[in-house]
Design a protein around this motif. Structure first.
Motif, PDB file in Angstrom:
ATOM      1  N   SER A 220       0.886  -1.223   0.020  1.00 36.95           N
ATOM      2  CA  SER A 220      -0.099  -0.102   0.315  1.00 36.95           C
ATOM      3  C   SER A 220       0.670   1.530   0.112  1.00 36.95           C
ATOM      4  O   SER A 220       0.202   2.563  -0.990  1.00 36.95           O
ATOM      5  CB  SER A 220      -1.205   0.524   1.632  1.00 36.95           C
ATOM      6  OG  SER A 220      -1.619   0.905   0.933  1.00 36.95           O
ATOM      7  N   ASP A 221       1.662   1.569   0.972  1.00 39.45           N
ATOM      8  CA  ASP A 221       2.443   2.079   0.585  1.00 39.45           C
ATOM      9  C   ASP A 221       3.522   2.562  -0.936  1.00 39.45           C
ATOM     10  O   ASP A 221       3.435   3.831  -1.052  1.00 39.45           O
ATOM     11  CB  ASP A 221       3.592   2.403   2.186  1.00 39.45           C
ATOM     12  CG  ASP A 221       3.398   1.781   3.111  1.00 39.45           C
ATOM     13  OD1 ASP A 221       2.097   2.793   3.827  1.00 39.45           O
ATOM     14  OD2 ASP A 221       3.726   1.340   4.046  1.00 39.45           O
ATOM     15  N   VAL A 222       3.856   1.167  -0.967  1.00 37.98           N
ATOM     16  CA  VAL A 222       4.811   1.528  -2.855  1.00 37.98           C
ATOM     17  C   VAL A 222       3.798   2.152  -3.544  1.00 37.98           C
ATOM     18  O   VAL A 222       3.988   2.967  -4.723  1.00 37.98           O
ATOM     19  CB  VAL A 222       4.983   0.418  -3.616  1.00 37.98           C
ATOM     20  CG1 VAL A 222       5.918   0.561  -4.423  1.00 37.98           C
ATOM     21  CG2 VAL A 222       6.387   0.219  -1.911  1.00 37.98           C
ATOM     22  N   GLU A 223       2.114   1.326  -3.879  1.00 36.59           N
ATOM     23  CA  GLU A 223       1.287   1.807  -4.427  1.00 36.59           C
ATOM     24  C   GLU A 223       0.961   3.378  -4.387  1.00 36.59           C
ATOM     25  O   GLU A 223       0.882   4.343  -5.214  1.00 36.59           O
ATOM     26  CB  GLU A 223      -0.128   0.895  -4.193  1.00 36.59           C
ATOM     27  CG  GLU A 223      -1.174   1.975  -5.322  1.00 36.59           C
ATOM     28  CD  GLU A 223      -2.218   0.751  -4.703  1.00 36.59           C
ATOM     29  OE1 GLU A 223      -3.738   1.586  -5.696  1.00 36.59           O
ATOM     30  OE2 GLU A 223      -2.354   0.636  -3.542  1.00 36.59           O
ATOM     31  N   LYS A 224       1.155   4.106  -3.102  1.00 34.63           N
ATOM     32  CA  LYS A 224       0.650   5.507  -2.835  1.00 34.63           C
ATOM     33  C   LYS A 224       1.692   6.442  -3.531  1.00 34.63           C
ATOM     34  O   LYS A 224       1.574   7.727  -3.921  1.00 34.63           O
ATOM     35  CB  LYS A 224       0.148   5.799  -1.529  1.00 34.63           C
ATOM     36  CG  LYS A 224      -0.059   5.625  -0.979  1.00 34.63           C
ATOM     37  CD  LYS A 224       0.128   5.472   1.151  1.00 34.63           C
ATOM     38  CE  LYS A 224      -1.319   4.912   2.004  1.00 34.63           C
ATOM     39  NZ  LYS A 224      -1.540   5.117   2.977  1.00 34.63           N
ATOM     40  N   GLN A 225       3.185   6.026  -2.974  1.00 29.93           N
ATOM     41  CA  GLN A 225       4.825   6.437  -3.314  1.00 29.93           C
ATOM     42  C   GLN A 225       4.323   6.583  -5.569  1.00 29.93           C
ATOM     43  O   GLN A 225       4.399   7.405  -6.295  1.00 29.93           O
ATOM     44  CB  GLN A 225       5.479   6.217  -3.556  1.00 29.93           C
ATOM     45  CG  GLN A 225       5.623   5.805  -1.773  1.00 29.93           C
ATOM     46  CD  GLN A 225       7.139   5.376  -1.857  1.00 29.93           C
ATOM     47  OE1 GLN A 225       8.056   5.090  -2.340  1.00 29.93           O
ATOM     48  NE2 GLN A 225       7.316   4.550  -0.798  1.00 29.93           N
ATOM     49  N   LEU A 226       3.579   5.487  -5.637  1.00 28.41           N
ATOM     50  CA  LEU A 226       3.749   5.422  -7.497  1.00 28.41           C
ATOM     51  C   LEU A 226       2.097   6.541  -7.287  1.00 28.41           C
ATOM     52  O   LEU A 226       2.554   7.390  -8.482  1.00 28.41           O
ATOM     53  CB  LEU A 226       3.097   3.619  -8.124  1.00 28.41           C
ATOM     54  CG  LEU A 226       4.108   3.041  -7.478  1.00 28.41           C
ATOM     55  CD1 LEU A 226       3.862   1.116  -8.077  1.00 28.41           C
ATOM     56  CD2 LEU A 226       5.686   3.266  -8.433  1.00 28.41           C
ATOM     57  N   VAL A 227       1.419   6.303  -6.606  1.00 30.61           N
ATOM     58  CA  VAL A 227       0.229   7.240  -7.147  1.00 30.61           C
ATOM     59  C   VAL A 227       0.727   9.262  -7.327  1.00 30.61           C
ATOM     60  O   VAL A 227       0.986   9.781  -8.153  1.00 30.61           O
ATOM     61  CB  VAL A 227      -0.972   7.369  -6.567  1.00 30.61           C
ATOM     62  CG1 VAL A 227      -1.610   7.870  -6.221  1.00 30.61           C
ATOM     63  CG2 VAL A 227      -1.541   5.838  -6.861  1.00 30.61           C
ATOM     64  N   GLN A 228       1.286   9.009  -6.168  1.00 28.52           N
ATOM     65  CA  GLN A 228       2.812  10.676  -5.721  1.00 28.52           C
ATOM     66  C   GLN A 228       3.349  10.800  -7.384  1.00 28.52           C
ATOM     67  O   GLN A 228       2.791  12.353  -8.111  1.00 28.52           O
ATOM     68  CB  GLN A 228       2.948  10.799  -4.631  1.00 28.52           C
ATOM     69  CG  GLN A 228       3.565  11.983  -3.992  1.00 28.52           C
ATOM     70  CD  GLN A 228       2.729  12.503  -4.187  1.00 28.52           C
ATOM     71  OE1 GLN A 228       1.031  12.284  -4.320  1.00 28.52           O
ATOM     72  NE2 GLN A 228       2.692  14.032  -5.222  1.00 28.52           N
ATOM     73  N   THR A 229       4.405   9.769  -7.911  1.00 31.17           N
ATOM     74  CA  THR A 229       4.601   9.748  -9.182  1.00 31.17           C
ATOM     75  C   THR A 229       4.079  10.447 -10.659  1.00 31.17           C
ATOM     76  O   THR A 229       4.400  11.385 -10.529  1.00 31.17           O
ATOM     77  CB  THR A 229       5.465   8.642  -8.839  1.00 31.17           C
ATOM     78  OG1 THR A 229       6.469   8.556  -7.655  1.00 31.17           O
ATOM     79  CG2 THR A 229       7.108   8.887 -10.213  1.00 31.17           C
ATOM     80  N   GLU A 230       3.090   9.269 -10.319  1.00 28.78           N
ATOM     81  CA  GLU A 230       1.787  10.407 -11.285  1.00 28.78           C
ATOM     82  C   GLU A 230       1.692  11.380 -11.243  1.00 28.78           C
ATOM     83  O   GLU A 230       1.702  12.436 -12.249  1.00 28.78           O
ATOM     84  CB  GLU A 230       1.203   8.786 -11.666  1.00 28.78           C
ATOM     85  CG  GLU A 230       0.581   8.656 -12.372  1.00 28.78           C
ATOM     86  CD  GLU A 230      -1.053   9.783 -12.573  1.00 28.78           C
ATOM     87  OE1 GLU A 230      -1.534  10.382 -13.314  1.00 28.78           O
ATOM     88  OE2 GLU A 230      -1.580  10.643 -11.704  1.00 28.78           O
ATOM     89  N   LYS A 231       0.894  11.820 -10.287  1.00 23.92           N
ATOM     90  CA  LYS A 231       0.301  13.339 -10.156  1.00 23.92           C
ATOM     91  C   LYS A 231       1.422  14.736 -10.289  1.00 23.92           C
ATOM     92  O   LYS A 231       1.672  15.181 -10.660  1.00 23.92           O
ATOM     93  CB  LYS A 231      -0.103  13.652  -8.703  1.00 23.92           C
ATOM     94  CG  LYS A 231      -1.167  12.303  -8.359  1.00 23.92           C
ATOM     95  CD  LYS A 231      -1.874  12.777  -7.250  1.00 23.92           C
ATOM     96  CE  LYS A 231      -3.165  11.962  -6.558  1.00 23.92           C
ATOM     97  NZ  LYS A 231      -4.015  12.108  -5.173  1.00 23.92           N
TER      98      LYS A 231
END
Length: 443
Positions: A220-231
């Protein structure tokens, strides 16, 4: 019906009495003769009449009584015949299963609620700490009720008892971090329906955030980082994501094409198919060559016989056949190519000075077929003995070769007929589709 049964009983018992006292009759007539011959028929009719009598008695007792299915059964259709003044009409009556009375229904519904409550929590600890889905299924083999869940808050609980307690879902539903941490109280109602009757019972629960394992938390933490990178890179045409975050490997799924492993497997399959195809082609060429040699054998024996009768030597016959073939080949006749290729090799051996016996030996082995090997062995033996008896041998061989050619032609004809079955079946299927598809689409 019972009157008919009684009449039949009297007749059958009368026959049985005659049969039992048959030894007392001084003169046996035709009736006794028939009774003795068909006594087993009489016993069968007597047994059938007994069953018929019992069935008529049962029908009279039952009358027009219709039995319903039990409480858990299904409805059924009963055909009813209406008759008046020689006029008849058939009607269909829908018979519902047996229903509970008020007292039985209340008792059964209470048992159903007790059954649901025993297994409702599922894997949860208590109603005050709900983190997983609820189990509100009812055993319909025991309780003929319809179960419906009516949640107070559909964003937290649906009609199937599925709990929606992902943290993001709860935040999107408008709950604060503090409320999520303390658990969100809510209520849901279970409604049991039985025909027109319903009974409800409400339950208070407290839903907490879904418990995650350590690995799920890391994902879940990695997914949040990926979402933030996309934004952060929303203005860019493309962006890169790391291949590793906190020891978790990250790899993009190739959804637009075949993976590298798939390409390798596909290549291997294609290579195997090509090898098999190559072997099959070689087998077909070899089979075609053998068939041509078999067809040429009667012609070869006939030419040898004619030229031997004209006084020519075997060696000169082979050279003459080659010369004739070359002339005919100019006109496009090329059916004897496999045989003539081997005769060309034999001619070359003659020109090199190879002994005649050795040439015939090698020619038979190159042609491979038993008939040619047998013929060349005969020619090899007659090099020393001379041509005495050779003409007779070729005459016999010619007759056998012609018969073999007929059998071969017959076999090829049967194989051709078998091969035509495939296209014929395909045509039949196409015709059936042409007929059936429009008919099915018209419904």
């Amino acid at each position: 019906m019972r009157t008919v049964n009684l009449i039949i009983f009297c007749v059958l018992f009368g026959m049985l009495f005659i049969w039992i006292g048959r030894n007392k009759w001084k003169k046996k007539g035709k009736i006794l003769w028939y009774i003795e011959k068909y006594i087993w028929v009489i016993f069968i009719l007597l047994l059938a009449n007994i069953f018929s009598f019992c069935a008529s008695y049962r029908e009279e007792q039952m009358g027009n009584r219709i039995d319903r299915n039990d409480y858990l059964g299904n409805e059924k259709e009963v055909n009813i015949l209406l008759r008046k003044d020689n006029e008849e009409q058939s009607v269909s009556l829908t018979v519902m299963p047996r229903q509970y009375d008020d007292q039985e229904r209340e008792k059964k519904m209470q048992e159903a609620f007790t059954y649901i409550e025993k297994q409702m929590l599922g894997e949860n600890e208590s109603f005050e700490h709900i983190t997983k889905n609820l189990n509100v299924q009812l055993d319909t083999n025991i309780y003929p009720f319809t179960v419906q869940i009516i949640p107070e808050h559909y964003l937290l609980l649906d009609e199937e008892g599925v709990v929606r307690n992902e943290k993001e879902q709860m935040l999107d539903a408008g709950f604060t971090q503090q409320e999520i941490a303390n658990g969100i109280p809510t209520t849901f109602t279970i409604e049991l329906s039985y025909g027109e009757f319903q009974k409800e019972k409400s339950y208070d629960i407290r839903i907490f955030e879904k418990e995650k394992t350590d690995l799920e938390t890391e994902f879940s933490d990695v997914e949040k980082q990926l979402v933030q990178t996309e934004k952060d890179t929303v203005l860019d045409q493309s962006f890169l994501i790391p291949s590793m975050i906190d020891g978790i490997e990250i790899k993009q799924k190739d959804t637009d094409g075949i993976s590298s492993a798939g390409i390798l497997i596909l290549g291997g399959v294609i290579a195997i198919c090509l090898v098999i195809r190559k072997k099959e082609q070689a087998r077909k060429l070899e089979q075609e060559r053998e068939n041509n040699l078999r067809f040429c054998y009667p012609w070869f024996v006939n030419e040898m016989l004619l030229l031997l009768g004209a006084g020519m030597q075997v060696k000169n016959i082979i050279l003459t056949l080659i010369d004739e073939y070359e002339e005919e080949r100019k006109n496009g006749e090329d059916e004897r190519l496999p045989l003539m290729e081997e005769l060309y090799v034999a001619k070359h051996h003659f020109e090199m000075g190879m002994p005649e016996q050795q040439v015939y030996f090698q020619l038979g082995r190159q042609l491979k077929l038993t008939c040619y090997i047998k013929l060349m062995t005969m020619l090899e033996q007659n090099v020393k003995k001379g041509t005495r008896g050779l003409t007779d041998y070729f005459e016999r061989e010619e007759r056998e070769a012609l018969e073999e050619r007929k059998n071969l032609a017959r076999r090829f004809g049967e194989e051709a007929g078998t091969k035509l079955l495939g296209p014929m079946m395909l045509q039949l299927l196409v015709v059936m589709l042409i007929i059936m598809v429009p008919a099915l689409m018209s419904f």
